[in-house]
Design a protein around this motif. Structure first.
Motif, PDB file in Angstrom:
ATOM      1  N   ALA A  23      34.016   4.027  29.038  1.00 10.05           N
ATOM      2  CA  ALA A  23      34.501   2.530  29.665  1.00 10.05           C
ATOM      3  C   ALA A  23      33.429   1.818  30.022  1.00 10.05           C
ATOM      4  O   ALA A  23      33.365   0.716  29.889  1.00 10.05           O
ATOM      5  CB  ALA A  23      35.635   2.792  30.786  1.00 10.05           C
TER       6      ALA A  23
ATOM      7  N   LEU B 159      46.945  -6.951  36.120  1.00 10.16           N
ATOM      8  CA  LEU B 159      46.288  -6.181  36.740  1.00 10.16           C
ATOM      9  C   LEU B 159      46.438  -5.724  38.144  1.00 10.16           C
ATOM     10  O   LEU B 159      45.995  -4.725  38.515  1.00 10.16           O
ATOM     11  CB  LEU B 159      44.632  -6.662  36.424  1.00 10.16           C
TER      12      LEU B 159
ATOM     13  N   LEU C  57      47.792  -2.351  38.869  1.00 10.99           N
ATOM     14  CA  LEU C  57      46.880  -1.618  38.066  1.00 10.99           C
ATOM     15  C   LEU C  57      45.810  -1.021  39.462  1.00 10.99           C
ATOM     16  O   LEU C  57      45.249   0.045  39.456  1.00 10.99           O
ATOM     17  CB  LEU C  57      46.486  -1.564  36.992  1.00 10.99           C
TER      18      LEU C  57
ATOM     19  N   THR D 180      39.933  -8.065  31.523  1.00  4.27           N
ATOM     20  CA  THR D 180      41.298  -7.583  31.369  1.00  4.27           C
ATOM     21  C   THR D 180      41.252  -6.869  30.113  1.00  4.27           C
ATOM     22  O   THR D 180      41.965  -5.727  30.361  1.00  4.27           O
ATOM     23  CB  THR D 180      42.196  -8.725  31.098  1.00  4.27           C
TER      24      THR D 180
ATOM     25  N   ALA E 231      39.978  -3.242  30.552  1.00  2.70           N
ATOM     26  CA  ALA E 231      40.344  -2.636  31.455  1.00  2.70           C
ATOM     27  C   ALA E 231      41.379  -2.076  31.024  1.00  2.70           C
ATOM     28  O   ALA E 231      42.080  -0.717  31.108  1.00  2.70           O
ATOM     29  CB  ALA E 231      40.719  -3.121  32.937  1.00  2.70           C
ATOM     30  N   THR E 232      42.549  -2.740  30.369  1.00  2.64           N
ATOM     31  CA  THR E 232      43.903  -2.271  29.999  1.00  2.64           C
ATOM     32  C   THR E 232      43.684  -1.565  28.833  1.00  2.64           C
ATOM     33  O   THR E 232      44.528  -0.912  28.107  1.00  2.64           O
ATOM     34  CB  THR E 232      44.765  -3.686  29.623  1.00  2.64           C
TER      35      THR E 232
ATOM     36  N   GLN F 160      41.967   1.093  28.610  1.00  7.40           N
ATOM     37  CA  GLN F 160      41.568   2.363  29.137  1.00  7.40           C
ATOM     38  C   GLN F 160      43.069   3.263  29.437  1.00  7.40           C
ATOM     39  O   GLN F 160      44.062   2.737  29.679  1.00  7.40           O
ATOM     40  CB  GLN F 160      40.731   2.426  30.536  1.00  7.40           C
ATOM     41  N   LYS F 161      42.805   4.814  29.437  1.00  2.57           N
ATOM     42  CA  LYS F 161      44.054   5.660  29.625  1.00  2.57           C
ATOM     43  C   LYS F 161      44.121   6.115  31.130  1.00  2.57           C
ATOM     44  O   LYS F 161      45.227   6.404  31.566  1.00  2.57           O
ATOM     45  CB  LYS F 161      44.034   6.811  28.668  1.00  2.57           C
TER      46      LYS F 161
ATOM     47  N   ARG G 255      43.561   5.630  35.471  1.00  2.83           N
ATOM     48  CA  ARG G 255      43.223   4.716  36.468  1.00  2.83           C
ATOM     49  C   ARG G 255      41.808   4.508  36.823  1.00  2.83           C
ATOM     50  O   ARG G 255      41.419   3.522  37.128  1.00  2.83           O
ATOM     51  CB  ARG G 255      44.121   5.287  37.644  1.00  2.83           C
TER      52      ARG G 255
ATOM     53  N   LEU H  66      40.033   2.538  33.805  1.00  4.92           N
ATOM     54  CA  LEU H  66      40.607   1.152  34.064  1.00  4.92           C
ATOM     55  C   LEU H  66      39.792   0.505  35.101  1.00  4.92           C
ATOM     56  O   LEU H  66      39.198  -0.600  34.814  1.00  4.92           O
ATOM     57  CB  LEU H  66      42.115   1.169  34.338  1.00  4.92           C
ATOM     58  N   ARG H  67      39.654   1.174  36.319  1.00  3.34           N
ATOM     59  CA  ARG H  67      38.849   0.352  37.448  1.00  3.34           C
ATOM     60  C   ARG H  67      37.554   0.248  36.816  1.00  3.34           C
ATOM     61  O   ARG H  67      36.788  -0.683  37.312  1.00  3.34           O
ATOM     62  CB  ARG H  67      38.930   1.039  38.589  1.00  3.34           C
TER      63      ARG H  67
ATOM     64  N   PHE I 263      37.016  -2.359  34.358  1.00  2.61           N
ATOM     65  CA  PHE I 263      37.194  -4.025  35.099  1.00  2.61           C
ATOM     66  C   PHE I 263      36.021  -4.362  35.703  1.00  2.61           C
ATOM     67  O   PHE I 263      35.379  -5.368  35.547  1.00  2.61           O
ATOM     68  CB  PHE I 263      38.420  -3.843  35.889  1.00  2.61           C
TER      69      PHE I 263
END
Length: 276
Positions: free
Chosen positions: A12, A91, A94, A114, A117-118, A120-121, A123, A126-127, A130
């Motif tokens: 990510a 978001l 999440l 956005t 982040a979205t 990714q699989k 948490r 994702l963070r 982002f």
């Protein structure tokens, strides 16, 4: 954090860095166009630092350059920026942020942060996606906006550098892997058709909002139905009183009419002798 989570976080971050560079390069174009449109260096930098939404920034200076009023410029930029509200609604649960981090995240909620982040699989990924994307673009974009504003007319037409295609290409690269399913392909196709059809007739920003509405409607219609409860998931009343390691043995006080009782167990009816 598991090794798999660490791997996803690193992936990510790499994606975020590449998107930050590709998108941030377009900041030099904004800086040059802003000065050409009549804004000075200070106005250009304040606009970029506080508004920080590429499409809205270009919409505002486009209205100013064409001789529009400040009210028209602000309204146009605001309409186009409404899409970030939709991103924030997606978001917020999440990221689950509070206090000053929530305020900072709101400022960094843009198309690219956005999207990364979205995609990714986990948490954690994702963070990471982002924050690295949002902060990375903020830094690169504003530094190159300063460069573009200082260069001004010396750059000539910024579009001749091909920078106007960099952000679009980066965003398309993020979107493309997510178009694997028929539903996603249909959503993208209808959104494009609606946005293009509205362009000649409505103010800037409305086609983007309409395309987002198309995606929301299709997402609601195509939502998978809840799976029915299977036989193995069904727990009959009173089953909580039945030990799982006692061969189906019931606890004292149970009253199942089909229960064979104590037959075959030590001390049961088959092991007792009748008193003469």
């Amino acid at each position: 954090m598991t090794p798999e989570d660490r791997f996803e976080v690193r992936a990510a971050v790499r994606q975020a860095v590449s998107v930050s560079i590709a998108t941030g390069l377009y900041g030099i174009s904004f800086g040059a166009l802003s000065v050409v449109a009549g804004l000075d260096l200070a106005q250009t930098m304040v606009l970029s630092l506080l508004l920080f939404s590429g499409g809205s920034q270009f919409a505002l200076i486009g209205v100013v350059a064409s001789g529009g009023t400040s009210g028209a410029a602000i309204t146009t930029a605001g309409l186009l920026g409404l899409r970030n509200t939709l991103y924030g609604a997606q978001l917020s649960p999440l990221l689950a942020l509070h206090g000053w981090r929530r305020v900072l995240a709101a400022h960094l909620t843009i198309d690219e942060s956005t999207a990364v982040a979205t995609a990714q699989k986990s948490r954690a990924a994702l963070r990471a996606g982002f924050w690295w994307t949002g902060i990375g673009i903020f830094v690169v974009w504003n530094l190159l906006t300063l460069v573009g504003a200082l260069a001004g007319d010396a750059m000539g037409d910024p579009k001749a550098w091909g920078l106007d295609a960099a952000a679009g290409a980066a965003f398309l690269a993020l979107l493309w892997p997510r178009l694997a399913s028929r539903v996603m392909q249909l959503t993208a196709a209808l959104a494009v058709v609606v946005a293009v059809a509205l362009l000649p007739f409505v103010p800037p920003g409305i086609p983007v909002l309409a395309a987002g509405a198309v995606a929301i409607v299709i997402g609601q219609v195509a939502r998978q139905p809840r799976q029915p409860v299977t036989v193995t998931e069904y727990v009959p009343d009173g089953a909580a009183n039945v030990p799982q390691d006692g061969g189906g043995e019931q606890t004292p006080g149970s009253s199942d009419p089909d229960d064979p009782g104590d037959v075959g167990r030590p001390g049961g009816p088959s092991d007792r002798t009748e008193e003469p």
